[in-house]
Design a protein around this motif. Structure first.
Motif, short mmCIF file in Angstrom:
data_model
loop_
_atom_site.label_atom_id
_atom_site.label_comp_id
_atom_site.label_asym_id
_atom_site.label_seq_id
_atom_site.Cartn_x
_atom_site.Cartn_y
_atom_site.Cartn_z
N ASP A 65 0.89 -1.18 -0.08
CA ASP A 65 -0.02 -0.02 -0.16
C ASP A 65 0.71 1.45 0.11
OD1 ASP A 65 1.05 -0.50 2.43
OD2 ASP A 65 -0.88 0.37 3.61
N SER A 66 2.15 1.18 0.15
CA SER A 66 2.91 2.33 0.39
C SER A 66 3.78 2.39 -0.85
CB SER A 66 3.92 2.20 1.68
OG SER A 66 4.72 1.03 1.69
N ALA A 67 3.66 1.43 -1.82
CA ALA A 67 4.30 1.35 -3.05
C ALA A 67 4.75 2.79 -3.78
CB ALA A 67 3.98 0.48 -3.94
N SER A 68 3.90 3.56 -3.71
CA SER A 68 4.12 4.96 -4.57
C SER A 68 4.20 5.95 -3.49
CB SER A 68 2.92 5.19 -5.50
OG SER A 68 1.70 5.29 -4.59
N LYS A 69 4.44 5.85 -2.12
CA LYS A 69 4.56 7.19 -1.40
C LYS A 69 6.17 7.09 -1.14
CE LYS A 69 0.63 5.67 1.52
NZ LYS A 69 0.24 5.40 3.04
N PRO A 70 6.31 8.67 -1.15
CA PRO A 70 7.69 9.07 -0.75
C PRO A 70 8.35 8.37 0.46
CG PRO A 70 6.32 10.90 -1.15
CD PRO A 70 5.54 9.67 -0.86
N ALA A 71 9.63 8.27 0.24
CA ALA A 71 10.48 7.47 1.12
C ALA A 71 10.40 8.25 2.71
CB ALA A 71 11.96 7.24 0.98
N LYS A 72 10.89 7.52 3.76
CA LYS A 72 10.90 8.19 5.07
C LYS A 72 12.01 8.85 5.40
CE LYS A 72 7.21 5.25 6.99
NZ LYS A 72 6.90 4.39 8.24
N GLY A 73 13.18 8.51 4.77
CA GLY A 73 14.29 9.11 4.76
C GLY A 73 15.56 8.35 5.75
N ALA A 74 16.26 9.16 6.37
CA ALA A 74 17.34 8.54 6.89
C ALA A 74 17.09 7.78 8.22
CB ALA A 74 18.49 9.63 7.26
N ALA A 75 15.95 8.05 8.90
CA ALA A 75 15.43 7.37 10.26
C ALA A 75 15.42 5.81 9.86
CB ALA A 75 14.21 7.91 10.71
N ALA A 121 9.10 -10.87 -9.46
CA ALA A 121 9.28 -10.38 -8.25
C ALA A 121 10.40 -9.22 -8.53
CB ALA A 121 9.94 -11.32 -7.29
N GLY A 122 10.89 -9.23 -9.44
CA GLY A 122 12.21 -8.21 -9.99
C GLY A 122 11.29 -7.21 -10.64
N THR A 123 10.41 -7.46 -11.49
CA THR A 123 9.54 -6.28 -12.18
C THR A 123 8.55 -5.48 -10.95
OG1 THR A 123 9.15 -7.55 -14.18
CG2 THR A 123 7.55 -5.95 -13.70
N GLU A 124 7.98 -6.26 -10.08
CA GLU A 124 7.43 -5.74 -8.76
C GLU A 124 8.32 -4.91 -8.09
OE1 GLU A 124 4.99 -6.61 -4.84
OE2 GLU A 124 5.51 -8.33 -6.16
N LEU A 125 9.39 -5.23 -7.79
CA LEU A 125 10.15 -4.41 -6.93
C LEU A 125 10.82 -3.29 -7.99
CD1 LEU A 125 11.99 -3.82 -4.61
CD2 LEU A 125 13.86 -5.38 -5.37
N LYS A 126 10.94 -3.48 -9.20
CA LYS A 126 11.58 -2.28 -9.93
C LYS A 126 10.37 -1.14 -10.04
CE LYS A 126 11.64 -3.17 -14.35
NZ LYS A 126 12.01 -3.33 -15.75
N GLU A 127 9.31 -1.45 -10.39
CA GLU A 127 8.25 -0.75 -10.33
C GLU A 127 7.82 0.15 -9.18
OE1 GLU A 127 4.96 -3.16 -11.84
OE2 GLU A 127 5.79 -3.14 -14.01
N ARG A 128 7.96 -0.97 -7.97
CA ARG A 128 7.56 -0.02 -6.58
C ARG A 128 8.91 1.11 -6.40
NH1 ARG A 128 8.71 -3.07 -0.81
NH2 ARG A 128 11.08 -2.35 -1.28
N THR A 129 10.22 0.78 -6.69
CA THR A 129 11.10 1.63 -6.68
C THR A 129 11.02 2.80 -7.42
OG1 THR A 129 12.51 -0.30 -6.21
CG2 THR A 129 13.68 1.95 -6.50
N ALA A 159 8.31 4.08 -8.68
CA ALA A 159 7.13 4.90 -8.38
C ALA A 159 7.51 5.69 -7.08
CB ALA A 159 6.02 3.93 -7.89
N ARG A 160 8.28 5.10 -6.22
CA ARG A 160 8.60 5.84 -5.15
C ARG A 160 9.63 6.94 -5.43
NH1 ARG A 160 9.20 1.27 -0.29
NH2 ARG A 160 6.71 0.66 -0.15
N ILE A 161 10.67 6.69 -6.24
CA ILE A 161 11.60 7.87 -6.79
C ILE A 161 10.70 9.03 -7.44
CG2 ILE A 161 13.39 8.48 -8.14
CD1 ILE A 161 14.55 5.62 -7.84
N ALA A 162 9.93 8.55 -8.30
CA ALA A 162 8.94 9.48 -8.90
C ALA A 162 8.10 10.41 -7.84
CB ALA A 162 7.96 8.90 -9.81
#
Length: 355
Positions: free
Chosen positions: A46-56, A199-207, A209-212
């Motif tokens: 559910d958090s696949a496209s949310k911005p990252a939380k950062g250094a914490a 699984a690679g495709t899923e992880l790539k798309e998640r990553t 999306a989060r970068i975007a």
């Protein structure tokens, strides 16, 4: 000077080298001088496209929700020209921190039996280390009876790689990452080798999306001018003071954060050059990007501005720096969205960091 992730300015534990699997030349130079760190957060689909939380959250990786179900055997092309057939993922040894990050995030953490010194994220920290001063110990690797070994083109020495292969162990060499554009490629390569391309495709798309999503949080530049940021590699205890150029590995991150790589635009075409007052004056950075261990090694902000030329730059006068943990900055993998989010947060904070 040869800077590779194994023997140069790479992100790291003791000397703090920049991340392995980075820009080929930059990695070669960086690794020769230091070691590496890593990490990332919690989550779910559910958090696949949310911005990252950062250094914490940068001390953990976040595996995909579904357990991997490899379809083996597979035969894949190794970056060193070999054909590699993998028929078991029961005992995996990734020989770089960035590859470990991908393997764990794909869900193979329980099958990983060793780590490189640069894999320092929480889930990997108790694994036996099979490298010494960035050099692979073939004997240590073979003693763990791996069913597959993953390396990249900066992994060495070559004799250790040959010894592992000669023992009949499938060993795949992966091209290192030079920037954001390589994140998906490396994820796909590792996933294919482990028999889980979906699984690679899923992880790539998640990553991706989060970068975007992180990039959407970058504020508009009121004056139309992008901030100029210089990437410095520092190891005060070793008197190493380097200014990053076009091949440092940081340009892609800075540009994705809406900034300008000051070293690159000042005409530095290679990876790193020794810091001089003249080079800094030409780069004229508004902010300075540093690895955390490098910043600490010179005594923080007060020590940084004592390096010749720093205090006269706009960044030095404003005491404006951005610091990122050594083991995540240049990994270009599943946690890069968190790195980017941390850069954006610090770079556009009022007054910057270090006030």
């Amino acid at each position: 000077m040869r800077i590779s992730q194994d023997h140069g300015p790479h992100q790291g534990q003791d000397a703090g080298r920049p991340a392995r699997g980075r820009a080929g030349a930059a990695l070669t130079v960086l690794v020769a001088l230091t070691l590496l760190l890593t990490g990332c957060g919690d989550g779910g689909n559910d958090s696949a496209s949310k911005p990252a939380k950062g250094a914490a959250d940068a001390d953990r990786v976040e595996p995909l929700a579904a357990a991997p179900a490899p379809k083996l055997p597979v035969t894949v092309d190794s970056a060193d020209g070999e054909k590699v057939t993998i028929d078991s993922t029961d005992r995996i040894v990734p020989l770089t921190g960035s590859l470990s990050e991908i393997v764990f995030t794909l869900g193979f953490g329980k099958q990983v039996v060793a780590r490189d010194i640069t894999a320092t994220f929480e889930q990997a920290e108790k694994l036996p280390v099979v490298t010494r001063a960035h050099d692979v110990s073939a004997e240590s690797v073979l003693s763990l009876k791996p069913t597959v070994v993953l390396a990249d083109t900066t992994t060495g020495p070559a004799e250790a790689i040959d010894q592992i292969r000669s023992a009949g162990i499938p060993l795949l060499v992966v091209e290192p990452a030079k920037g954001l554009g390589d994140v998906g490629r490396r994820i796909d390569t590792v996933a294919e080798a482990l028999g889980v391309p979906a699984a690679g495709t899923e992880l790539k798309e998640r990553t991706e999306a989060r970068i975007a999503a992180v990039q959407k949080t970058i504020p508009d530049h009121a004056d139309g001018e992008k901030p100029r940021v210089a990437f410095l590699y520092l190891r005060g205890s070793a008197s190493v003071y380097l200014l990053g150029g076009a091949e440092s590995g940081a340009s892609s991150l800075l540009e994705a954060a809406g900034a300008v790589d000051a070293g690159k635009t000042s005409g530095l075409k290679k990876d790193f050059t020794a810091i001089t007052s003249e080079a800094l004056a030409k780069a004229a950075p508004d902010a300075i990007l540093l690895m955390t261990k490098g910043f600490d090694s010179v005594g923080g902000m007060d020590g940084l501005v004592k390096i010749p030329g720093i205090a006269e730059t706009p960044a030095g006068m404003d005491r404006r720096v951005v610091t990122i943990d050594d083991g995540v900055l240049l990994n270009y993998g599943p946690r890069t969205d968190r790195v980017l989010a941390d850069i954006v947060e610090q770079l556009y904070a009022k007054g910057g960091k270090g006030q």
